[in-house]
Structure formats: C-alpha cells, structure tokens
Design a protein around this motif. Sequence first.
Motif, PDB file in Angstrom:
ATOM      1  N   ILE A  30      17.452 -23.474 -23.048  1.00 53.49           N
ATOM      2  CA  ILE A  30      16.768 -22.856 -24.193  1.00 53.49           C
ATOM      3  C   ILE A  30      17.448 -21.524 -24.498  1.00 53.49           C
ATOM      4  CG2 ILE A  30      14.632 -21.737 -24.962  1.00 53.49           C
ATOM      5  CD1 ILE A  30      14.277 -24.700 -24.951  1.00 53.49           C
ATOM      6  N   VAL A  31      17.759 -21.305 -25.773  1.00 52.69           N
ATOM      7  CA  VAL A  31      18.250 -20.005 -26.234  1.00 52.69           C
ATOM      8  C   VAL A  31      17.397 -19.622 -27.439  1.00 52.69           C
ATOM      9  CG1 VAL A  31      20.179 -18.663 -27.115  1.00 52.69           C
ATOM     10  CG2 VAL A  31      20.597 -20.477 -25.433  1.00 52.69           C
ATOM     11  N   ASP A  32      16.574 -18.603 -27.257  1.00 52.51           N
ATOM     12  CA  ASP A  32      15.679 -18.129 -28.314  1.00 52.51           C
ATOM     13  C   ASP A  32      16.203 -16.811 -28.886  1.00 52.51           C
ATOM     14  OD1 ASP A  32      13.816 -20.209 -27.914  1.00 52.51           O
ATOM     15  OD2 ASP A  32      12.796 -19.080 -26.343  1.00 52.51           O
ATOM     16  N   SER A  40      10.324 -15.273 -30.233  1.00 54.07           N
ATOM     17  CA  SER A  40      10.098 -16.724 -30.239  1.00 54.07           C
ATOM     18  C   SER A  40      10.185 -17.261 -28.817  1.00 54.07           C
ATOM     19  CB  SER A  40      11.134 -17.425 -31.119  1.00 54.07           C
ATOM     20  OG  SER A  40      11.018 -16.983 -32.458  1.00 54.07           O
ATOM     21  N   VAL A  41       9.466 -18.370 -28.580  1.00 51.44           N
ATOM     22  CA  VAL A  41       9.434 -18.972 -27.249  1.00 51.44           C
ATOM     23  C   VAL A  41       9.599 -20.478 -27.379  1.00 51.44           C
ATOM     24  CG1 VAL A  41       8.052 -19.360 -25.175  1.00 51.44           C
ATOM     25  CG2 VAL A  41       7.893 -17.177 -26.383  1.00 51.44           C
ATOM     26  N   GLY A  42      10.684 -20.993 -26.821  1.00 49.57           N
ATOM     27  CA  GLY A  42      10.895 -22.428 -26.773  1.00 49.57           C
ATOM     28  C   GLY A  42      10.776 -22.917 -25.348  1.00 49.57           C
ATOM     29  N   VAL A  58       7.939 -20.241 -33.045  1.00 48.64           N
ATOM     30  CA  VAL A  58       8.900 -19.330 -33.672  1.00 48.64           C
ATOM     31  C   VAL A  58       8.129 -18.134 -34.211  1.00 48.64           C
ATOM     32  CG1 VAL A  58      10.555 -19.029 -35.553  1.00 48.64           C
ATOM     33  CG2 VAL A  58      10.515 -21.175 -34.267  1.00 48.64           C
ATOM     34  N   SER A  59       8.630 -16.942 -33.904  1.00 46.18           N
ATOM     35  CA  SER A  59       8.034 -15.692 -34.361  1.00 46.18           C
ATOM     36  C   SER A  59       9.072 -14.925 -35.176  1.00 46.18           C
ATOM     37  CB  SER A  59       7.613 -14.852 -33.150  1.00 46.18           C
ATOM     38  OG  SER A  59       7.264 -13.549 -33.546  1.00 46.18           O
ATOM     39  N   PHE A  66      14.121 -17.834 -34.505  1.00 45.18           N
ATOM     40  CA  PHE A  66      14.678 -19.134 -34.139  1.00 45.18           C
ATOM     41  C   PHE A  66      14.455 -19.452 -32.668  1.00 45.18           C
ATOM     42  CE2 PHE A  66      18.225 -16.455 -32.854  1.00 45.18           C
ATOM     43  CZ  PHE A  66      18.703 -17.085 -31.714  1.00 45.18           C
ATOM     44  N   SER A  67      14.529 -20.744 -32.387  1.00 44.73           N
ATOM     45  CA  SER A  67      14.549 -21.244 -31.023  1.00 44.73           C
ATOM     46  C   SER A  67      15.534 -22.409 -30.999  1.00 44.73           C
ATOM     47  CB  SER A  67      13.160 -21.726 -30.585  1.00 44.73           C
ATOM     48  OG  SER A  67      13.189 -22.184 -29.239  1.00 44.73           O
ATOM     49  N   SER A  68      16.312 -22.506 -29.923  1.00 47.89           N
ATOM     50  CA  SER A  68      17.279 -23.595 -29.841  1.00 47.89           C
ATOM     51  C   SER A  68      17.312 -24.197 -28.449  1.00 47.89           C
ATOM     52  CB  SER A  68      18.680 -23.117 -30.233  1.00 47.89           C
ATOM     53  OG  SER A  68      19.207 -22.215 -29.281  1.00 47.89           O
ATOM     54  N   LEU A  69      17.787 -25.433 -28.419  1.00 43.44           N
ATOM     55  CA  LEU A  69      17.945 -26.206 -27.189  1.00 43.44           C
ATOM     56  C   LEU A  69      19.384 -26.677 -27.154  1.00 43.44           C
ATOM     57  CD1 LEU A  69      16.721 -27.791 -24.751  1.00 43.44           C
ATOM     58  CD2 LEU A  69      16.257 -29.638 -26.389  1.00 43.44           C
TER      59      LEU A  69
END
Length: 172
Positions: A30-32, A40-42, A58-59, A66-69
């Motif tokens: 996870i890279v937020d 943001s918290v993924g 996402v905040s 953003f949030s990414s995987l």
Amino acid sequence: MKALLFYIPLMISLMLYDFSQNSSKSDWQIVDDVVMGGRSVGNFSINEAGNGLFEGKVSLENNGGFSSLRHDLNTKVGNNTKVKITIKGDGKSYQFRIKSSPYDRHSYISEFQTNGDWQEIVIPLSGMYPAFRGRKLAIPNFNSDQISELAFLIGNKKPETFRLEISKIELI
C-alpha cells in the motif's frame, strides 16, 4: 497444386497474478498520500473467497487524495497487447497502472469504471498514457516489452471510502 501456408502468431495468455486463499498479502504494498502528508488510508487483505481486497478511505486533508496498491514483478510482454483484469468494484473510478522499468519515476495509466458487479476489464497496453504525480507527460504511450510493476490507484479528487476486489490480472 501448391499449398498456401499462413503464419499466424500464437497469442498465449500470461497470468500476472491469480489470487487464491494461499496468496501472500506481502506480495503487495500500500502506498497512500501519507508519503506527502495526506491522511488517506488503504488496506489490503486476502478475503475468504481468496481474492485480493483493496479497501479504505481517501481523504483530501493536508493536500492528500489517493491510495494505491502495488506489486513488483519482472515480466516480458511477448506478443501480448492487452491486460485483462477481473475485478468487482464499488461503482467508483480507478486507475490501473504499470511501469516498464523499476527505475522509472512515471507510470503508464488507464482509467476504468466499476459497476458493483464482477467485470473483466480489457486494457490495450498501447493506450496506457504516461504520467507522473498526476500530470500527463509528453512522451509516447506504453511501448515496452517489459512490465516491472503493476498497481491500482483511487484518487477521484473527493473524500470517499472504497472497495475493490481483485481476482486475477493477465496479459492477453
């Protein structure tokens, strides 16, 4: 009478990732937006059905959004020209991203819309445009024979919860 021979290139599907209950969540990262001060918290897990589950919130606080995987790999594209992802989303828009080299700062991006049901999204590799930090770059679309990273990202410029279930990702 002479026989005519035709050469038809063999297209072989190549599985990039096929989730199961035995899949390791440590294969994914996870890279937020917290890397730049956001909130943001993924989260990522393997659910009871054996699918990858990317979910969170996402905040827009502190210039976030953003949030990414992400998943590292080292795969030759071969004769394949498309990526097919089998997913179940929440009706929101997401990005599918790839990198051609682990040293690239930019990613190649394709946006897709989920509908709440299981979907097979087919993405032409040649249609994936280059971008860095949300800005489209003036270089050619993806044209490499290599994929070094794949990722999913949500960043719709609004605060929202999200849930994306991933079954498999393959080159076709």
